[in-house]
Design a protein around this motif. Sequence first.
Motif, PDB file in Angstrom:
ATOM      1  N   PRO A  96       0.809  -1.225   0.000  1.00 51.63           N
ATOM      2  CA  PRO A  96       0.000   0.000   0.000  1.00 51.63           C
ATOM      3  C   PRO A  96       0.841   1.273   0.000  1.00 51.63           C
ATOM      4  N   ASP A  97       0.416   2.219  -0.822  1.00 51.05           N
ATOM      5  CA  ASP A  97       1.008   3.569  -0.883  1.00 51.05           C
ATOM      6  C   ASP A  97       2.478   3.580  -1.310  1.00 51.05           C
ATOM      7  N   ALA A  98       2.949   2.516  -1.892  1.00 56.34           N
ATOM      8  CA  ALA A  98       4.349   2.486  -2.319  1.00 56.34           C
ATOM      9  C   ALA A  98       4.549   3.396  -3.523  1.00 56.34           C
ATOM     10  N   VAL A  99       5.638   4.143  -3.511  1.00 57.32           N
ATOM     11  CA  VAL A  99       6.044   4.952  -4.651  1.00 57.32           C
ATOM     12  C   VAL A  99       6.585   4.020  -5.724  1.00 57.32           C
ATOM     13  N   ILE A 100       6.307   4.333  -6.981  1.00 58.26           N
ATOM     14  CA  ILE A 100       6.861   3.553  -8.083  1.00 58.26           C
ATOM     15  C   ILE A 100       8.088   4.278  -8.620  1.00 58.26           C
ATOM     16  N   LEU A 101       9.246   3.623  -8.493  1.00 62.08           N
ATOM     17  CA  LEU A 101      10.491   4.131  -9.062  1.00 62.08           C
ATOM     18  C   LEU A 101      10.647   3.501 -10.440  1.00 62.08           C
ATOM     19  N   LEU A 102      10.540   4.312 -11.480  1.00 64.24           N
ATOM     20  CA  LEU A 102      10.432   3.810 -12.842  1.00 64.24           C
ATOM     21  C   LEU A 102      11.641   4.207 -13.680  1.00 64.24           C
ATOM     22  N   ASP A 103      12.297   3.219 -14.287  1.00 65.36           N
ATOM     23  CA  ASP A 103      13.382   3.507 -15.224  1.00 65.36           C
ATOM     24  C   ASP A 103      12.834   4.406 -16.333  1.00 65.36           C
ATOM     25  N   GLU A 104      13.519   5.510 -16.611  1.00 67.61           N
ATOM     26  CA  GLU A 104      12.988   6.498 -17.547  1.00 67.61           C
ATOM     27  C   GLU A 104      12.875   5.981 -18.975  1.00 67.61           C
ATOM     28  N   ALA A 105      13.595   4.909 -19.313  1.00 68.96           N
ATOM     29  CA  ALA A 105      13.553   4.373 -20.676  1.00 68.96           C
ATOM     30  C   ALA A 105      12.836   3.032 -20.733  1.00 68.96           C
ATOM     31  N   VAL A 106      11.992   2.753 -19.735  1.00 60.76           N
ATOM     32  CA  VAL A 106      11.288   1.476 -19.711  1.00 60.76           C
ATOM     33  C   VAL A 106      10.426   1.342 -20.969  1.00 60.76           C
ATOM     34  N   TYR A 107      10.218   0.103 -21.411  1.00 65.23           N
ATOM     35  CA  TYR A 107       9.407  -0.167 -22.601  1.00 65.23           C
ATOM     36  C   TYR A 107       8.021   0.438 -22.405  1.00 65.23           C
ATOM     37  N   PRO A 108       7.387   0.951 -23.476  1.00 58.47           N
ATOM     38  CA  PRO A 108       6.099   1.639 -23.327  1.00 58.47           C
ATOM     39  C   PRO A 108       5.044   0.864 -22.554  1.00 58.47           C
ATOM     40  N   ILE A 109       5.009  -0.457 -22.664  1.00 60.30           N
ATOM     41  CA  ILE A 109       3.992  -1.219 -21.939  1.00 60.30           C
ATOM     42  C   ILE A 109       4.125  -1.005 -20.433  1.00 60.30           C
ATOM     43  N   GLY A 110       5.348  -0.845 -19.948  1.00 63.64           N
ATOM     44  CA  GLY A 110       5.537  -0.550 -18.533  1.00 63.64           C
ATOM     45  C   GLY A 110       4.924   0.786 -18.150  1.00 63.64           C
ATOM     46  N   ARG A 111       5.111   1.785 -19.004  1.00 60.66           N
ATOM     47  CA  ARG A 111       4.509   3.100 -18.733  1.00 60.66           C
ATOM     48  C   ARG A 111       2.990   3.026 -18.789  1.00 60.66           C
ATOM     49  N   TRP A 112       2.468   2.286 -19.760  1.00 61.08           N
ATOM     50  CA  TRP A 112       1.012   2.153 -19.869  1.00 61.08           C
ATOM     51  C   TRP A 112       0.437   1.483 -18.616  1.00 61.08           C
ATOM     52  N   ALA A 113       1.145   0.476 -18.115  1.00 58.35           N
ATOM     53  CA  ALA A 113       0.663  -0.226 -16.926  1.00 58.35           C
ATOM     54  C   ALA A 113       0.607   0.710 -15.724  1.00 58.35           C
ATOM     55  N   VAL A 114       1.646   1.528 -15.565  1.00 56.81           N
ATOM     56  CA  VAL A 114       1.653   2.488 -14.455  1.00 56.81           C
ATOM     57  C   VAL A 114       0.465   3.437 -14.579  1.00 56.81           C
ATOM     58  N   GLY A 115       0.193   3.928 -15.794  1.00 56.22           N
ATOM     59  CA  GLY A 115      -0.958   4.803 -16.003  1.00 56.22           C
ATOM     60  C   GLY A 115      -2.270   4.095 -15.728  1.00 56.22           C
ATOM     61  N   ALA A 116      -2.354   2.824 -16.107  1.00 59.03           N
ATOM     62  CA  ALA A 116      -3.595   2.079 -15.905  1.00 59.03           C
ATOM     63  C   ALA A 116      -3.868   1.823 -14.433  1.00 59.03           C
ATOM     64  N   VAL A 117      -2.819   1.699 -13.622  1.00 63.49           N
ATOM     65  CA  VAL A 117      -3.007   1.449 -12.197  1.00 63.49           C
ATOM     66  C   VAL A 117      -3.805   2.588 -11.570  1.00 63.49           C
ATOM     67  N   GLY A 118      -3.547   3.815 -12.009  1.00 64.81           N
ATOM     68  CA  GLY A 118      -4.314   4.949 -11.502  1.00 64.81           C
ATOM     69  C   GLY A 118      -5.776   4.847 -11.876  1.00 64.81           C
ATOM     70  N   ALA A 119      -6.052   4.407 -13.104  1.00 60.74           N
ATOM     71  CA  ALA A 119      -7.435   4.270 -13.545  1.00 60.74           C
ATOM     72  C   ALA A 119      -8.152   3.174 -12.765  1.00 60.74           C
ATOM     73  N   VAL A 120      -7.433   2.098 -12.457  1.00 63.02           N
ATOM     74  CA  VAL A 120      -8.028   0.987 -11.723  1.00 63.02           C
ATOM     75  C   VAL A 120      -8.323   1.384 -10.287  1.00 63.02           C
ATOM     76  N   GLY A 121      -7.363   2.062  -9.649  1.00 57.78           N
ATOM     77  CA  GLY A 121      -7.490   2.365  -8.230  1.00 57.78           C
ATOM     78  C   GLY A 121      -8.196   3.668  -7.909  1.00 57.78           C
TER      79      GLY A 121
END
Length: 347
Positions: free
Chosen positions: A71-96
């Motif tokens: 719970p409430d964990a910050v996501i530390l994201l590699d700036e060059a991660v593959y787009p699917i990783g970025r999409w997943a992070v964005g989707a988590v906000g929509a889900v929660g």
Amino acid sequence: MRDDFTSAHFLGLRPSGTPAGLTTGRPAAVEETEAGRPLTRRLARWHGAGDGVLARTSLHALIDVLSTRVPDAVILLDEAVYPIGRWAVGAVGAVGGSGPEVVRFRHHDADDARRRAPRRRRAVVVTDGLCGSCLRPAPLGELADVARRHDGELVVDDTLAAGVLGRRTPTAPVLGSGGGGTAAWLGVEPGHVTVASLAKGLSAPLAVVTGPGPRVARVRADGPTRVHAGPPTTADVAALRHALDDPSLDDRRARLAGHVVRVRSVLADLRMRPLGVGFPLVATEGGRRDPLEVHRALAASGIRSLATTGRCTGRPTLSLCLRADHGEAEMQRLEQALAGAVTGRAA
């Protein structure tokens, strides 16, 4: 047998023409049995993990993993991660209902991740195992240490390397053996969460999550795409079973490793420096000749290649995807076409 009122196959059709059908019509989370469970155990052993669970795609899998993080964990994201990783992070906000706090760190820079991690906050570190642009492995051991120091976890999207890279041995120094992915190739101790599409390495159109048993259990029970979407189809699972039962996997990796060494040597001889580590995605930013010009010249010779811009470099890149089933005649045509494309002389 109990009457089943959980399937949404409202018209009672069986799309595959078989009694079992391709799908059950039920969300993955309410399946009484998982057809692929024995297969996920085998994949978990490859990764040195306690358990595994299948998903439709790596996007589904990453959404489930990140939505069930501490719970409430910050996501530390590699700036060059593959787009699917970025999409997943964005989707988590929509889900929660509210987006997670996301902090980006420099590509493959564990020291920068350590500096940017908020103090007295839990952190989930997200990275690709092997970068598809610079072809370098992430420093997984150091990133896992950052996650541990912040009472969190490391999540690795290992789609590119899963099933291809494995534990290096004197007899398998290039790609390794066993197919355990980037962590196995680096010799990093297991304990993190791995997400991987198996469509590349194993030609099976589905994904897997592996990790410690309790963590996978949380994904299995509470992953939002497992609650709101169906599991992989029976055809997907059959493709995975076919791949895992193939007795020639290590022989194929050995043959593929030979192709990798051969093409990297050709590029080096042509002064077209290959990027990163030896991998069947062989890439170059050029040197002797512009990579986009080489791409066009290869096309004129009947050789299809990939022309992209590196996510982590921003520079044009020529890439070649090598396969174990490329025969000697194909390899010779590639070598001749490369020589002609780089030197400007007809092969």
